[in-house]
Scaffold this motif. Structure first.
Motif, PDB file in Angstrom:
ATOM      1  N   GLN A  71       0.852  -1.195   0.000  1.00 59.22           N
ATOM      2  CA  GLN A  71       0.000   0.000   0.000  1.00 59.22           C
ATOM      3  C   GLN A  71       0.884   1.239   0.000  1.00 59.22           C
ATOM      4  O   GLN A  71       1.862   1.291   0.744  1.00 59.22           O
ATOM      5  CB  GLN A  71      -0.884   0.036   1.236  1.00 59.22           C
ATOM      6  N   VAL A  72       0.531   2.207  -0.839  1.00 60.69           N
ATOM      7  CA  VAL A  72       1.323   3.440  -0.910  1.00 60.69           C
ATOM      8  C   VAL A  72       0.411   4.631  -0.665  1.00 60.69           C
ATOM      9  O   VAL A  72      -0.636   4.757  -1.303  1.00 60.69           O
ATOM     10  CB  VAL A  72       2.023   3.587  -2.282  1.00 60.69           C
ATOM     11  N   ARG A  73       0.831   5.476   0.272  1.00 61.44           N
ATOM     12  CA  ARG A  73       0.150   6.757   0.520  1.00 61.44           C
ATOM     13  C   ARG A  73       1.029   7.849  -0.068  1.00 61.44           C
ATOM     14  O   ARG A  73       2.252   7.811   0.070  1.00 61.44           O
ATOM     15  CB  ARG A  73      -0.020   7.021   1.998  1.00 61.44           C
ATOM     16  N   ILE A  74       0.398   8.842  -0.670  1.00 63.94           N
ATOM     17  CA  ILE A  74       1.131   9.927  -1.311  1.00 63.94           C
ATOM     18  C   ILE A  74       0.704  11.246  -0.701  1.00 63.94           C
ATOM     19  O   ILE A  74      -0.487  11.499  -0.531  1.00 63.94           O
ATOM     20  CB  ILE A  74       0.837   9.944  -2.828  1.00 63.94           C
ATOM     21  N   ARG A  75       1.706  12.069  -0.404  1.00 65.71           N
ATOM     22  CA  ARG A  75       1.438  13.441   0.059  1.00 65.71           C
ATOM     23  C   ARG A  75       2.258  14.379  -0.821  1.00 65.71           C
ATOM     24  O   ARG A  75       3.483  14.316  -0.827  1.00 65.71           O
ATOM     25  CB  ARG A  75       1.858  13.615   1.513  1.00 65.71           C
ATOM     26  N   GLY A  76       1.580  15.206  -1.558  1.00 71.31           N
ATOM     27  CA  GLY A  76       2.275  16.141  -2.438  1.00 71.31           C
ATOM     28  C   GLY A  76       2.473  15.551  -3.822  1.00 71.31           C
ATOM     29  O   GLY A  76       1.923  14.515  -4.171  1.00 71.31           O
ATOM     30  N   GLY A  77       3.272  16.232  -4.621  1.00 71.34           N
ATOM     31  CA  GLY A  77       3.497  15.825  -6.000  1.00 71.34           C
ATOM     32  C   GLY A  77       4.524  14.720  -6.127  1.00 71.34           C
ATOM     33  O   GLY A  77       5.727  14.971  -6.116  1.00 71.34           O
ATOM     34  N   ILE A  78       4.058  13.496  -6.255  1.00 73.41           N
ATOM     35  CA  ILE A  78       4.923  12.325  -6.393  1.00 73.41           C
ATOM     36  C   ILE A  78       4.631  11.682  -7.748  1.00 73.41           C
ATOM     37  O   ILE A  78       3.472  11.460  -8.100  1.00 73.41           O
ATOM     38  CB  ILE A  78       4.672  11.296  -5.264  1.00 73.41           C
ATOM     39  N   ARG A  79       5.670  11.382  -8.492  1.00 73.89           N
ATOM     40  CA  ARG A  79       5.502  10.787  -9.822  1.00 73.89           C
ATOM     41  C   ARG A  79       5.118   9.313  -9.731  1.00 73.89           C
ATOM     42  O   ARG A  79       5.563   8.603  -8.819  1.00 73.89           O
ATOM     43  CB  ARG A  79       6.780  10.931 -10.627  1.00 73.89           C
ATOM     44  N   PRO A  80       4.316   8.830 -10.697  1.00 74.98           N
ATOM     45  CA  PRO A  80       3.920   7.415 -10.713  1.00 74.98           C
ATOM     46  C   PRO A  80       5.116   6.457 -10.749  1.00 74.98           C
ATOM     47  O   PRO A  80       5.074   5.389 -10.155  1.00 74.98           O
ATOM     48  CB  PRO A  80       3.072   7.283 -11.983  1.00 74.98           C
ATOM     49  N   GLY A  81       6.190   6.835 -11.430  1.00 72.18           N
ATOM     50  CA  GLY A  81       7.378   5.984 -11.477  1.00 72.18           C
ATOM     51  C   GLY A  81       8.001   5.794 -10.100  1.00 72.18           C
ATOM     52  O   GLY A  81       8.528   4.722  -9.792  1.00 72.18           O
ATOM     53  N   ASP A  82       7.939   6.822  -9.276  1.00 74.35           N
ATOM     54  CA  ASP A  82       8.472   6.720  -7.913  1.00 74.35           C
ATOM     55  C   ASP A  82       7.596   5.828  -7.043  1.00 74.35           C
ATOM     56  O   ASP A  82       8.101   5.100  -6.184  1.00 74.35           O
ATOM     57  CB  ASP A  82       8.619   8.111  -7.289  1.00 74.35           C
ATOM     58  N   VAL A  83       6.293   5.869  -7.278  1.00 80.22           N
ATOM     59  CA  VAL A  83       5.372   4.981  -6.551  1.00 80.22           C
ATOM     60  C   VAL A  83       5.675   3.534  -6.925  1.00 80.22           C
ATOM     61  O   VAL A  83       5.795   2.658  -6.061  1.00 80.22           O
ATOM     62  CB  VAL A  83       3.900   5.336  -6.858  1.00 80.22           C
ATOM     63  N   ARG A  84       5.848   3.270  -8.222  1.00 77.86           N
ATOM     64  CA  ARG A  84       6.154   1.915  -8.693  1.00 77.86           C
ATOM     65  C   ARG A  84       7.488   1.427  -8.103  1.00 77.86           C
ATOM     66  O   ARG A  84       7.596   0.307  -7.625  1.00 77.86           O
ATOM     67  CB  ARG A  84       6.206   1.892 -10.220  1.00 77.86           C
ATOM     68  N   ARG A  85       8.488   2.298  -8.109  1.00 75.13           N
ATOM     69  CA  ARG A  85       9.803   1.934  -7.568  1.00 75.13           C
ATOM     70  C   ARG A  85       9.704   1.598  -6.077  1.00 75.13           C
ATOM     71  O   ARG A  85      10.317   0.642  -5.604  1.00 75.13           O
ATOM     72  CB  ARG A  85      10.789   3.076  -7.789  1.00 75.13           C
ATOM     73  N   ALA A  86       8.929   2.377  -5.329  1.00 79.98           N
ATOM     74  CA  ALA A  86       8.761   2.120  -3.899  1.00 79.98           C
ATOM     75  C   ALA A  86       8.093   0.768  -3.672  1.00 79.98           C
ATOM     76  O   ALA A  86       8.530  -0.013  -2.810  1.00 79.98           O
ATOM     77  CB  ALA A  86       7.947   3.234  -3.248  1.00 79.98           C
ATOM     78  N   ARG A  87       7.052   0.467  -4.441  1.00 74.26           N
ATOM     79  CA  ARG A  87       6.366  -0.828  -4.309  1.00 74.26           C
ATOM     80  C   ARG A  87       7.317  -1.977  -4.599  1.00 74.26           C
ATOM     81  O   ARG A  87       7.362  -2.963  -3.861  1.00 74.26           O
ATOM     82  CB  ARG A  87       5.187  -0.891  -5.278  1.00 74.26           C
ATOM     83  N   GLU A  88       8.067  -1.858  -5.684  1.00 74.53           N
ATOM     84  CA  GLU A  88       8.984  -2.927  -6.078  1.00 74.53           C
ATOM     85  C   GLU A  88      10.101  -3.118  -5.053  1.00 74.53           C
ATOM     86  O   GLU A  88      10.475  -4.255  -4.738  1.00 74.53           O
ATOM     87  CB  GLU A  88       9.571  -2.627  -7.460  1.00 74.53           C
ATOM     88  N   ALA A  91      15.220   9.221  -2.011  1.00 69.25           N
ATOM     89  CA  ALA A  91      14.614   8.852  -0.722  1.00 69.25           C
ATOM     90  C   ALA A  91      14.207   7.380  -0.718  1.00 69.25           C
ATOM     91  O   ALA A  91      14.405   6.679   0.275  1.00 69.25           O
ATOM     92  CB  ALA A  91      13.424   9.753  -0.418  1.00 69.25           C
ATOM     93  N   VAL A  92      13.650   6.903  -1.827  1.00 69.66           N
ATOM     94  CA  VAL A  92      13.250   5.492  -1.928  1.00 69.66           C
ATOM     95  C   VAL A  92      14.488   4.597  -1.882  1.00 69.66           C
ATOM     96  O   VAL A  92      14.482   3.548  -1.233  1.00 69.66           O
ATOM     97  CB  VAL A  92      12.412   5.238  -3.197  1.00 69.66           C
ATOM     98  N   HIS A  93      15.555   5.014  -2.534  1.00 66.75           N
ATOM     99  CA  HIS A  93      16.798   4.232  -2.510  1.00 66.75           C
ATOM    100  C   HIS A  93      17.338   4.128  -1.082  1.00 66.75           C
ATOM    101  O   HIS A  93      17.687   3.031  -0.621  1.00 66.75           O
ATOM    102  CB  HIS A  93      17.830   4.873  -3.437  1.00 66.75           C
ATOM    103  N   LEU A  94      17.410   5.250  -0.375  1.00 63.52           N
ATOM    104  CA  LEU A  94      17.866   5.236   1.021  1.00 63.52           C
ATOM    105  C   LEU A  94      16.930   4.410   1.902  1.00 63.52           C
ATOM    106  O   LEU A  94      17.380   3.694   2.794  1.00 63.52           O
ATOM    107  CB  LEU A  94      17.947   6.659   1.564  1.00 63.52           C
ATOM    108  N   LEU A  95      15.635   4.535   1.651  1.00 59.47           N
ATOM    109  CA  LEU A  95      14.656   3.752   2.401  1.00 59.47           C
ATOM    110  C   LEU A  95      14.935   2.264   2.227  1.00 59.47           C
ATOM    111  O   LEU A  95      14.907   1.504   3.199  1.00 59.47           O
ATOM    112  CB  LEU A  95      13.236   4.087   1.944  1.00 59.47           C
ATOM    113  N   GLY A  96      15.208   1.847   1.008  1.00 56.77           N
ATOM    114  CA  GLY A  96      15.513   0.440   0.754  1.00 56.77           C
ATOM    115  C   GLY A  96      16.722  -0.025   1.548  1.00 56.77           C
ATOM    116  O   GLY A  96      16.715  -1.104   2.142  1.00 56.77           O
TER     117      GLY A  96
END
Length: 116
Positions: free
Chosen positions: A14-31, A86-91
């Motif tokens: 599940q992904v929650r978005i706050r502000g302007g986040i690109r769909p590619g970044d959402v996909r990368r976070a899920r993966e 941020a997603v890379h560091l999160l990983g």
């Protein structure tokens, strides 16, 4: 015996978005989170990611993940200049937390092992 982990599919994250986040970044976070779920020592029951762009501050993006590993919550958070970074560091941080948790769990099991 080690529990067989059940890896999540990206669609299960599940992904929650706050502000302007690109769909590619959402996909990368899920993966990213789905792939890391394989490191869990027990089945991952749920995973949630929050991606946020600080209002009025384009240079600050945050990514936060919470995994429910058989009732134990594993959290990680990262901030960077871009959502991708941020997603890379999160990983990286989530990987560390999952590996620490696995080591802790294995050590606890060894201490509780009944005498033969």
């Amino acid at each position: 015996m080690r529990h067989r982990s059940i890896a999540l599919n990206p669609a299960d994250v599940q992904v929650r978005i706050r502000g302007g986040i690109r769909p590619g970044d959402v996909r990368r976070a899920r993966e990213t989170v789905a792939a890391l779920s394989r490191l869990a020592h027990e089945p991952v029951l749920a995973a949630r990611v929050t991606l946020a762009a600080a209002p009025g501050r384009l240079e600050e993006r945050t990514a936060e993940a919470v995994l429910d590993v058989q009732g134990r919550l594993i959290r990680a958070r990262a901030a960077a200049a871009s959502t991708r970074a941020a997603v890379h560091l999160l990983g990286d941080r989530l990987r560390e937390r999952l590996l620490e948790t696995t080591r802790d769990w294995e050590n606890l099991r060894k201490r509780r092992r009944p005498a033969a």
